[in-house]
Design a protein around this motif. Structure first.
Motif, PDB file in Angstrom:
ATOM      1  N   MET A  20     -42.764 118.907 -61.588  1.00 33.60           N
ATOM      2  CA  MET A  20     -43.433 119.164 -60.319  1.00 33.60           C
ATOM      3  C   MET A  20     -44.105 117.887 -59.808  1.00 33.60           C
ATOM      4  O   MET A  20     -44.098 117.618 -58.605  1.00 33.60           O
ATOM      5  N   TYR A  21     -44.627 117.094 -60.717  1.00 31.27           N
ATOM      6  CA  TYR A  21     -45.227 115.807 -60.349  1.00 31.27           C
ATOM      7  C   TYR A  21     -44.176 114.890 -59.731  1.00 31.27           C
ATOM      8  O   TYR A  21     -44.432 114.197 -58.753  1.00 31.27           O
ATOM      9  N   LEU A  22     -42.977 114.905 -60.313  1.00 32.39           N
ATOM     10  CA  LEU A  22     -41.913 114.040 -59.817  1.00 32.39           C
ATOM     11  C   LEU A  22     -41.430 114.436 -58.420  1.00 32.39           C
ATOM     12  O   LEU A  22     -40.934 113.592 -57.685  1.00 32.39           O
ATOM     13  N   THR A  23     -41.557 115.706 -58.051  1.00 36.30           N
ATOM     14  CA  THR A  23     -40.999 116.168 -56.778  1.00 36.30           C
ATOM     15  C   THR A  23     -42.034 116.448 -55.702  1.00 36.30           C
ATOM     16  O   THR A  23     -41.661 116.661 -54.554  1.00 36.30           O
ATOM     17  N   HIS A  24     -43.313 116.454 -56.021  1.00 34.13           N
ATOM     18  CA  HIS A  24     -44.291 116.894 -55.027  1.00 34.13           C
ATOM     19  C   HIS A  24     -44.356 115.992 -53.802  1.00 34.13           C
ATOM     20  O   HIS A  24     -44.555 116.466 -52.689  1.00 34.13           O
ATOM     21  N   CYS A  25     -44.158 114.689 -53.969  1.00 37.69           N
ATOM     22  CA  CYS A  25     -44.190 113.793 -52.806  1.00 37.69           C
ATOM     23  C   CYS A  25     -43.061 114.104 -51.837  1.00 37.69           C
ATOM     24  O   CYS A  25     -43.230 114.026 -50.619  1.00 37.69           O
ATOM     25  N   LEU A  26     -41.902 114.452 -52.365  1.00 36.13           N
ATOM     26  CA  LEU A  26     -40.773 114.838 -51.518  1.00 36.13           C
ATOM     27  C   LEU A  26     -41.152 116.018 -50.622  1.00 36.13           C
ATOM     28  O   LEU A  26     -40.905 116.009 -49.411  1.00 36.13           O
ATOM     29  N   VAL A  42     -46.800 123.470 -50.782  1.00 34.22           N
ATOM     30  CA  VAL A  42     -46.164 122.439 -51.613  1.00 34.22           C
ATOM     31  C   VAL A  42     -46.050 122.934 -53.054  1.00 34.22           C
ATOM     32  O   VAL A  42     -45.019 122.744 -53.702  1.00 34.22           O
ATOM     33  N   LEU A  43     -47.081 123.589 -53.565  1.00 27.81           N
ATOM     34  CA  LEU A  43     -47.037 124.138 -54.919  1.00 27.81           C
ATOM     35  C   LEU A  43     -45.910 125.169 -55.052  1.00 27.81           C
ATOM     36  O   LEU A  43     -45.129 125.129 -56.006  1.00 27.81           O
ATOM     37  N   LEU A  44     -45.807 126.078 -54.087  1.00 28.99           N
ATOM     38  CA  LEU A  44     -44.743 127.089 -54.139  1.00 28.99           C
ATOM     39  C   LEU A  44     -43.354 126.457 -54.040  1.00 28.99           C
ATOM     40  O   LEU A  44     -42.437 126.848 -54.763  1.00 28.99           O
ATOM     41  N   LEU A  45     -43.203 125.468 -53.156  1.00 26.35           N
ATOM     42  CA  LEU A  45     -41.911 124.783 -53.039  1.00 26.35           C
ATOM     43  C   LEU A  45     -41.549 124.060 -54.332  1.00 26.35           C
ATOM     44  O   LEU A  45     -40.397 124.096 -54.772  1.00 26.35           O
ATOM     45  N   VAL A  64     -38.145 123.647 -59.055  1.00 22.58           N
ATOM     46  CA  VAL A  64     -37.981 123.453 -60.503  1.00 22.58           C
ATOM     47  C   VAL A  64     -37.260 124.650 -61.115  1.00 22.58           C
ATOM     48  O   VAL A  64     -36.390 124.492 -61.973  1.00 22.58           O
ATOM     49  N   HIS A  65     -37.588 125.842 -60.654  1.00 24.27           N
ATOM     50  CA  HIS A  65     -36.915 127.043 -61.153  1.00 24.27           C
ATOM     51  C   HIS A  65     -35.421 127.011 -60.817  1.00 24.27           C
ATOM     52  O   HIS A  65     -34.582 127.320 -61.667  1.00 24.27           O
ATOM     53  N   CYS A  66     -35.086 126.617 -59.603  1.00 25.64           N
ATOM     54  CA  CYS A  66     -33.679 126.577 -59.181  1.00 25.64           C
ATOM     55  C   CYS A  66     -32.904 125.455 -59.863  1.00 25.64           C
ATOM     56  O   CYS A  66     -31.732 125.628 -60.211  1.00 25.64           O
ATOM     57  N   ILE A  67     -33.565 124.316 -60.035  1.00 23.28           N
ATOM     58  CA  ILE A  67     -32.854 123.164 -60.595  1.00 23.28           C
ATOM     59  C   ILE A  67     -32.482 123.373 -62.062  1.00 23.28           C
ATOM     60  O   ILE A  67     -31.559 122.732 -62.560  1.00 23.28           O
ATOM     61  N   LYS A  68     -33.175 124.278 -62.743  1.00 21.23           N
ATOM     62  CA  LYS A  68     -32.817 124.592 -64.128  1.00 21.23           C
ATOM     63  C   LYS A  68     -31.371 125.051 -64.242  1.00 21.23           C
ATOM     64  O   LYS A  68     -30.710 124.818 -65.236  1.00 21.23           O
ATOM     65  N   TYR A  69     -30.897 125.722 -63.205  1.00 21.07           N
ATOM     66  CA  TYR A  69     -29.558 126.292 -63.242  1.00 21.07           C
ATOM     67  C   TYR A  69     -28.502 125.345 -62.689  1.00 21.07           C
ATOM     68  O   TYR A  69     -27.317 125.584 -62.851  1.00 21.07           O
ATOM     69  N   VAL A  70     -28.922 124.254 -62.036  1.00 18.11           N
ATOM     70  CA  VAL A  70     -27.979 123.313 -61.440  1.00 18.11           C
ATOM     71  C   VAL A  70     -27.723 122.128 -62.367  1.00 18.11           C
ATOM     72  O   VAL A  70     -26.580 121.712 -62.550  1.00 18.11           O
ATOM     73  N   LEU A  82     -36.310 115.334 -67.441  1.00 19.41           N
ATOM     74  CA  LEU A  82     -36.952 115.701 -66.192  1.00 19.41           C
ATOM     75  C   LEU A  82     -38.190 116.552 -66.382  1.00 19.41           C
ATOM     76  O   LEU A  82     -38.822 116.972 -65.426  1.00 19.41           O
ATOM     77  N   GLY A  83     -38.534 116.838 -67.628  1.00 18.56           N
ATOM     78  CA  GLY A  83     -39.724 117.626 -67.925  1.00 18.56           C
ATOM     79  C   GLY A  83     -39.551 119.097 -67.643  1.00 18.56           C
ATOM     80  O   GLY A  83     -40.519 119.808 -67.416  1.00 18.56           O
ATOM     81  N   ILE A  84     -38.311 119.582 -67.660  1.00 19.69           N
ATOM     82  CA  ILE A  84     -38.041 120.994 -67.397  1.00 19.69           C
ATOM     83  C   ILE A  84     -37.889 121.705 -68.730  1.00 19.69           C
ATOM     84  O   ILE A  84     -37.146 121.277 -69.596  1.00 19.69           O
TER      85      ILE A  84
END
Length: 135
Positions: free
Chosen positions: A82-88, A109-112, A117-123, A132-134
Protein backbone atom coordinates in the motif's frame (compact mmCIF):
# COMPACT_ATOMS: atom_id res chain seq x y z
CA UNK A 1 0.26 -1.13 34.43
CA UNK A 2 -2.88 1.05 34.42
CA UNK A 3 -0.62 4.02 35.26
CA UNK A 4 1.70 2.97 32.45
CA UNK A 5 -1.15 3.18 29.91
CA UNK A 6 -2.27 6.60 31.21
CA UNK A 7 1.30 7.88 31.06
CA UNK A 8 1.72 6.59 27.49
CA UNK A 9 -1.53 8.27 26.43
CA UNK A 10 -0.39 11.57 27.95
CA UNK A 11 3.02 11.35 26.27
CA UNK A 12 1.38 10.44 22.94
CA UNK A 13 -0.93 13.46 23.14
CA UNK A 14 2.04 15.71 24.00
CA UNK A 15 4.04 14.42 21.03
CA UNK A 16 1.02 14.94 18.74
CA UNK A 17 0.81 18.55 19.93
CA UNK A 18 4.56 18.95 19.39
CA UNK A 19 4.12 17.66 15.85
CA UNK A 20 1.42 20.25 15.15
CA UNK A 21 3.57 23.03 16.61
CA UNK A 22 6.59 21.90 14.62
CA UNK A 23 4.51 21.82 11.44
CA UNK A 24 3.32 25.36 12.19
CA UNK A 25 6.94 26.44 12.59
CA UNK A 26 8.10 24.88 9.32
CA UNK A 27 5.13 26.10 7.28
CA UNK A 28 4.58 29.61 8.67
CA UNK A 29 7.85 30.74 10.20
CA UNK A 30 10.50 28.92 8.18
CA UNK A 31 8.73 28.28 4.88
CA UNK A 32 11.95 27.46 3.00
CA UNK A 33 11.96 23.96 4.52
CA UNK A 34 8.25 23.16 4.23
CA UNK A 35 8.94 20.25 1.86
CA UNK A 36 10.31 18.13 4.71
CA UNK A 37 7.16 17.96 6.80
CA UNK A 38 7.22 14.16 6.95
CA UNK A 39 10.75 14.10 8.38
CA UNK A 40 10.23 15.91 11.65
CA UNK A 41 11.71 14.70 14.95
CA UNK A 42 8.31 15.10 16.61
CA UNK A 43 6.78 12.65 14.12
CA UNK A 44 9.41 10.05 15.05
CA UNK A 45 8.63 10.53 18.77
CA UNK A 46 4.89 10.34 18.10
CA UNK A 47 5.33 7.15 16.05
CA UNK A 48 7.33 5.47 18.81
CA UNK A 49 4.71 6.43 21.39
CA UNK A 50 1.82 5.15 19.25
CA UNK A 51 3.61 1.86 18.61
CA UNK A 52 4.38 1.36 22.31
CA UNK A 53 0.80 2.23 23.20
CA UNK A 54 -0.81 -0.02 20.58
CA UNK A 55 1.39 -2.99 21.42
CA UNK A 56 0.75 -2.77 25.15
CA UNK A 57 -1.05 -5.80 26.52
CA UNK A 58 -4.02 -3.78 27.84
CA UNK A 59 -4.80 -2.20 24.49
CA UNK A 60 -4.33 -5.47 22.59
CA UNK A 61 -6.66 -7.26 24.97
CA UNK A 62 -9.31 -4.53 24.78
CA UNK A 63 -9.53 -4.66 20.98
CA UNK A 64 -8.80 -8.35 20.45
CA UNK A 65 -12.31 -9.34 19.37
CA UNK A 66 -13.24 -6.11 17.61
CA UNK A 67 -14.69 -6.22 14.10
CA UNK A 68 -12.28 -3.45 13.08
CA UNK A 69 -9.27 -5.51 14.12
CA UNK A 70 -9.64 -7.67 11.00
CA UNK A 71 -9.40 -4.68 8.66
CA UNK A 72 -6.60 -3.01 10.60
CA UNK A 73 -4.65 -6.28 10.52
CA UNK A 74 -5.25 -6.57 6.76
CA UNK A 75 -3.88 -3.05 6.27
CA UNK A 76 -0.88 -3.90 8.44
CA UNK A 77 -0.11 -7.08 6.52
CA UNK A 78 -0.26 -5.26 3.19
CA UNK A 79 1.17 -1.95 4.39
CA UNK A 80 4.34 -2.16 2.27
CA UNK A 81 2.48 -2.71 -0.98
CA UNK A 82 0.00 0.00 0.00
CA UNK A 83 2.95 2.31 0.70
CA UNK A 84 4.32 1.59 -2.77
CA UNK A 85 1.03 2.47 -4.50
CA UNK A 86 -0.49 5.27 -2.43
CA UNK A 87 1.21 8.09 -4.36
CA UNK A 88 -0.26 6.74 -7.60
CA UNK A 89 -3.77 6.94 -6.17
CA UNK A 90 -3.20 10.38 -4.68
CA UNK A 91 -2.10 11.68 -8.10
CA UNK A 92 -4.91 9.91 -9.96
CA UNK A 93 -7.53 11.13 -7.52
CA UNK A 94 -6.21 14.70 -7.82
CA UNK A 95 -6.31 14.51 -11.62
CA UNK A 96 -9.83 13.07 -11.79
CA UNK A 97 -11.60 15.16 -9.14
CA UNK A 98 -10.96 17.71 -6.44
CA UNK A 99 -12.08 16.56 -2.99
CA UNK A 100 -11.93 19.44 -0.50
CA UNK A 101 -11.96 17.27 2.63
CA UNK A 102 -8.54 15.77 3.39
CA UNK A 103 -10.18 13.11 5.59
CA UNK A 104 -12.50 11.94 2.80
CA UNK A 105 -9.59 12.03 0.31
CA UNK A 106 -7.46 9.96 2.73
CA UNK A 107 -10.27 7.43 3.15
CA UNK A 108 -10.77 7.08 -0.62
CA UNK A 109 -7.02 6.58 -1.19
CA UNK A 110 -6.99 3.94 1.58
CA UNK A 111 -9.92 2.08 0.00
CA UNK A 112 -8.35 2.26 -3.47
CA UNK A 113 -5.06 0.96 -2.08
CA UNK A 114 -6.74 -1.94 -0.29
CA UNK A 115 -8.79 -2.83 -3.37
CA UNK A 116 -5.75 -2.62 -5.67
CA UNK A 117 -3.61 -4.84 -3.43
CA UNK A 118 -6.45 -7.34 -3.12
CA UNK A 119 -6.91 -7.48 -6.91
CA UNK A 120 -3.22 -7.60 -7.74
CA UNK A 121 -2.82 -10.79 -5.69
CA UNK A 122 -4.68 -12.60 -8.44
CA UNK A 123 -2.87 -10.95 -11.37
CA UNK A 124 0.79 -11.15 -10.34
CA UNK A 125 2.37 -14.61 -9.98
CA UNK A 126 2.70 -15.79 -6.39
CA UNK A 127 6.50 -15.93 -6.52
CA UNK A 128 6.56 -12.10 -6.89
CA UNK A 129 4.31 -11.41 -3.91
CA UNK A 130 7.14 -11.39 -1.36
CA UNK A 131 9.00 -8.69 -3.31
CA UNK A 132 5.93 -6.47 -3.39
CA UNK A 133 4.99 -7.00 0.25
CA UNK A 134 1.80 -8.88 -0.59
CA UNK A 135 0.71 -11.70 1.72
Amino acid sequence: TRIHIKLMIIITVITAILSVLETYYWVNINSSNSGTLGHKPSVALYSVCIILLLFSSNVKEAYKGSIYTKYIEKCGINSFSMYLTHCLFILLLGAVCQIPSWLFRWFIVLLLDMFFVHCIKYVIPTRWHKYLGIR
